[in-house]
Design an enzyme around this catalytic site. Sequence first.
Site, PDB file in Angstrom:
ATOM      1  N   GLU A  36      33.644  42.997  30.019  1.00 26.91           N
ATOM      2  CA  GLU A  36      34.392  43.063  31.277  1.00 26.91           C
ATOM      3  C   GLU A  36      33.521  43.586  32.423  1.00 26.91           C
ATOM      4  O   GLU A  36      33.635  43.117  33.553  1.00 26.91           O
ATOM      5  CB  GLU A  36      35.646  43.931  31.115  1.00 26.91           C
ATOM      6  CG  GLU A  36      36.714  43.304  30.234  1.00 26.91           C
ATOM      7  CD  GLU A  36      37.255  41.990  30.806  1.00 26.91           C
ATOM      8  OE1 GLU A  36      37.098  41.738  32.003  1.00 26.91           O
ATOM      9  OE2 GLU A  36      37.827  41.217  30.019  1.00 26.91           O
ATOM     10  N   TYR A 119      41.760  47.234  36.762  1.00 29.17           N
ATOM     11  CA  TYR A 119      41.604  45.945  36.074  1.00 29.17           C
ATOM     12  C   TYR A 119      40.925  46.129  34.711  1.00 29.17           C
ATOM     13  O   TYR A 119      41.423  45.648  33.680  1.00 29.17           O
ATOM     14  CB  TYR A 119      40.776  44.954  36.936  1.00 29.17           C
ATOM     15  CG  TYR A 119      40.267  43.837  36.074  1.00 29.17           C
ATOM     16  CD1 TYR A 119      41.107  42.787  35.742  1.00 29.17           C
ATOM     17  CD2 TYR A 119      38.997  43.888  35.501  1.00 29.17           C
ATOM     18  CE1 TYR A 119      40.697  41.795  34.876  1.00 29.17           C
ATOM     19  CE2 TYR A 119      38.572  42.903  34.637  1.00 29.17           C
ATOM     20  CZ  TYR A 119      39.421  41.855  34.323  1.00 29.17           C
ATOM     21  OH  TYR A 119      39.019  40.897  33.442  1.00 29.17           O
ATOM     22  N   ASP A 137      42.926  40.166  38.415  1.00 32.19           N
ATOM     23  CA  ASP A 137      41.589  39.881  38.957  1.00 32.19           C
ATOM     24  C   ASP A 137      41.702  38.678  39.902  1.00 32.19           C
ATOM     25  O   ASP A 137      42.820  38.224  40.203  1.00 32.19           O
ATOM     26  CB  ASP A 137      40.569  39.645  37.819  1.00 32.19           C
ATOM     27  CG  ASP A 137      40.782  38.298  37.139  1.00 32.19           C
ATOM     28  OD1 ASP A 137      41.856  37.681  37.322  1.00 32.19           O
ATOM     29  OD2 ASP A 137      39.863  37.845  36.427  1.00 32.19           O
TER      30      ASP A 137
END
Length: 328
Positions: A36, A119, A137
């Site tokens: 991520e 996020y 996102d």
Amino acid sequence: MNDAGLRRGLLSWYRRAKRDLPWRRDPTPYRVWVSEIMLQQTTVAAVTPKYEAFLRRFPTVASLASSREDEVLKHWAGLGYYSRARNLRRAALAVVAGHGGRFPSELAPVLALPGVGRYTAGAILSIAFQKPFPLVDGNVIRVFSRLFGLKGRAKDPAFAARMWPLAERLVPKTGPGDWNQALMELGATVCTPDSPSCGACPVTAHCAAFAKGLQDRLPLPEPARAPVPVAWTCLWIERGGKVLLWRRSDKERLLKNLWGLPMAGSVAATPGRLLAKASHSITFHALAVELREAAFEGAPPPEAKWVPRGKIGDYLVSSLWLKLLKGR
Ligand code: SF4
């Protein structure tokens, strides 16, 4: 909006059509977290080979925590936004020092890690721990803007903030990780920024933009930002098989805290013969860089050091230097 029908349609498509990506094969908290962070502002195509090499070198959070920063930056080379790599290492140190090396599974301690925002926390908690946390996102903003027929600019923070309650409403208690990934997968592969493939979309029946023929007009276009030109003259100073490198300070606008070649004016050396030129983009900056030969006498200042020519690749991690030094 029929939430249950939307979930069913999107999830069954995702289980059938999802891309085989390395971080999806064994979604441990560490592997999900690294992926991520790498995927922020970087494409899947650019991340995939780097991710696998990074995981080979730093297979666990403990191995990352016990590594030197320069070593981590070297394995981040080419991905850009190097503060992400520094934060990753600092967060690994915090996981080892504060959580006994086990990745935390509650929201507050995950959010407290350097470089982890709402996020990334949502991604780790839902994908690796199967907890029903939402995420938003750029892909999710675009998909929601179209599904719900919402007008706004994707990069407008106020518009993005409107997406969180929707994401919270929709994230299921069972399989939240698949749901979040399905939303992002739809945005990345079908509901793309330009010309969405509505003919191949599994949730056309739920889409307000499609019903009104607005799928090409939502979200609203961003105002164009003109690139900012930046001109650099860098110096190639070589002596006895060693090259003088320069650690850029944290006051620099670009590539701060990273090793680079000295800039004209940063050391007492006069730029001479032109050796190479390169163009490079960093965010909205358009760099035009010249490399010039120069001679330097005396001892290097504290922020510079002589590095054997064959080792400079260990220090010069930005792909700008690869372009500029091609063939040297
Ligand atoms: Fe996106 Fe088209 Fe699907 Fe709507 S129907 S979600 S605009 S791809």
